[in-house]
Enzyme design. Structure first.
Site, PDB file in Angstrom:
ATOM      1  CG  ASN A  11      15.437  -3.502  -3.609  1.00 15.25           C
ATOM      2  OD1 ASN A  11      16.553  -3.806  -3.931  1.00 15.25           O
ATOM      3  ND2 ASN A  11      14.834  -2.377  -3.817  1.00 15.25           N
ATOM      4  CG  ASP A  13      10.156  -4.855  -1.125  1.00 13.91           C
ATOM      5  OD1 ASP A  13      11.398  -4.613  -1.391  1.00 13.91           O
ATOM      6  OD2 ASP A  13       9.380  -4.239  -1.767  1.00 13.91           O
ATOM      7  CB  ALA A 251       4.344  -2.207  -6.112  1.00  9.96           C
ATOM      8  CB  ALA A 252       0.554   2.086  -6.463  1.00 10.70           C
ATOM      9  N   GLY A 253       3.293   2.848  -7.779  1.00 10.60           N
ATOM     10  CA  GLY A 253       3.637   3.716  -9.281  1.00 10.60           C
ATOM     11  C   GLY A 253       4.434   2.654 -10.085  1.00 10.60           C
ATOM     12  CG  ASP A 254       7.548   0.287  -8.806  1.00  8.28           C
ATOM     13  OD1 ASP A 254       7.900   1.315  -9.195  1.00  8.28           O
ATOM     14  OD2 ASP A 254       7.683  -0.345  -7.492  1.00  8.28           O
ATOM     15  CE  LYS A 287      -5.318  -8.745  -5.019  1.00  8.09           C
ATOM     16  NZ  LYS A 287      -5.092  -9.618  -5.993  1.00  8.09           N
TER      17      LYS A 287
HETATM   18  O1  RIB Z   1       8.516   1.169  -5.457  1.00 12.80           O
HETATM   19  C1  RIB Z   1       8.321   0.238  -4.257  1.00 12.80           C
HETATM   20  C2  RIB Z   1       9.607  -0.415  -4.311  1.00 12.80           C
HETATM   21  O2  RIB Z   1      10.754   0.620  -3.803  1.00 12.80           O
HETATM   22  C3  RIB Z   1       9.841  -1.486  -3.056  1.00 12.80           C
HETATM   23  O3  RIB Z   1       9.243  -2.823  -3.817  1.00 12.80           O
HETATM   24  C4  RIB Z   1      11.152  -1.529  -2.590  1.00 12.80           C
HETATM   25  O4  RIB Z   1      12.124  -2.429  -2.845  1.00 12.80           O
HETATM   26  C5  RIB Z   1      11.772  -0.261  -3.308  1.00 12.80           C
HETATM   27  O5  RIB Z   1      12.760  -0.475  -4.373  1.00 12.80           O
END
Ligand code: RIB
Length: 309
Positions: A11, A13, A251-254, A287
């Site tokens: 995506n 953002d 994006a912390a979880g990612d 960040k």
């Molecule tokens: O986990 C964060 C992400 O969730 C964002 O980058 C956004 O694009 C959504 O998919």
């Protein structure tokens, strides 16, 4: 070394900070607007790659400017994008993010993220994956294609990781294709009917998921860290969350999940990769933005992180 193969979302953002979340029907002035590459699948790919894994991405974007930028960003960090489809049928996925006081609310336009079919994903897997690789997927792509990807990857002998975010109900028989599920409290409640508020709740939820057929379970508990159950009946392992000043949790979880995948590919134990993920995600929340906030392995090493259980 095993590779990490990700079927997931990409995506752009569009993210803005507000002093508070808007009410229904209200217009608020925001500030610090950023346009930043994101999407759970692509964020996890960046995290795994920056942490040292060899990563292949299976995804779709539109044939538009956002799509070009998203692919270029992944390629710049070394992710193999040969299985990223560019389609003129639909536009690239977009996430509208409102940030406030270190928290966020996200609205998604899936766009091309729902384009790949089960057959597309299976074909891509056969082209780039090998037995022993890690397969990682989430909840932002077509549901059927996601389940087909898990099933095919599992049958091919890959180690499969599911991050059901956003959570959506899944047929009971599909859990047998999942080696590791990583989910937060709300996702856990939706996926198995148990909201884990303490260690006992986590144990009940993990046991339920393991009865359904998943092998290992990791539950993330925000500032309380994370708890892992490697196999049914095993003693739980824990990773603490570092206390940090929160700039943006996007994006912390990612980052944490990318570390679980990269850690497994590198031969780390579950608890080691959980601790590594905690250290990495603590840097991400310090960040602004999604992919631009994800640290490298060297940055994580510099924190002096240690494994704990
Ligand atoms: O986990 C964060 C992400 O969730 C964002 O980058 C956004 O694009 C959504 O998919």
């Amino acid at each position: 070394m095993a590779r990490v193969i990700i079927f997931g979302s990409m995506n752009m953002d569009l993210s803005i900070e507000c002093d508070r979340m808007p009410q229904a029907g209200e217009t608020l002035s925001g500030h610090d607007f950023i346009t930043n590459p994101g999407g759970k699948g692509a964020n996890q790919a960046v995290a795994a790659s920056r942490l040292g894994a060899s990563v292949g991405m299976i995804a779709a974007v539109g044939a538009d400017g956002f799509g070009n930028e998203l692919v270029a960003t992944l390629e710049a960090v070394g992710v193999d994008c040969t299985k990223v489809t560019r389609s003129s049928e639909t536009s690239t996925g977009v996430a509208i993010i409102v940030r406030s006081a270190g928290d966020n609310r996200i609205v998604l336009s899936a766009g091309a993220n729902h384009l790949l079919s089960s057959e597309d994903v299976m074909r891509a897997l056969h082209a780039i994956a090998e037995p022993g690789d890690v397969f990682l997927t989430q909840g932002e792509c077509d549901a059927e294609a996601t389940l087909a990807g898990l099933h095919e990857a599992h049958s091919m002998g890959l180690y499969t990781i599911l991050n059901p975010a956003p959570a959506r109900p899944m047929p009971d028989e599909a859990w047998a294709d999942v080696d590791l599920v990583c989910l937060n409290e709300t996702e856990c409640e939706l996926m198995c009917g148990i909201c884990p508020t303490d260690e006992e709740g986590c144990l009940k939820a993990a046991s339920r998921l393991q009865e359904l057929g998943v092998r290992s379970v990791v539950i993330t508990l925000g500032s309380e860290g994370s708890i892992g159950f490697e196999a049914a009946g095993d003693k739980p392992v824990r990773a603490i969350a570092r206390k940090v000043e929160v700039v943006d949790t996007t994006a912390a979880g990612d980052t944490y999940i990318g570390a679980l995948a990269a850690g497994h590919a590198a031969g780390m134990s579950l608890v080691e990769s959980m601790a590594w993920g905690s250290a990495a995600s603590a840097l991400t929340v310090g960040k602004l933005g999604a992919q631009q906030a994800i640290p490298t392995a060297a940055e994580v090493e510099a924190t002096g992180w240690k494994c704990c259980s």
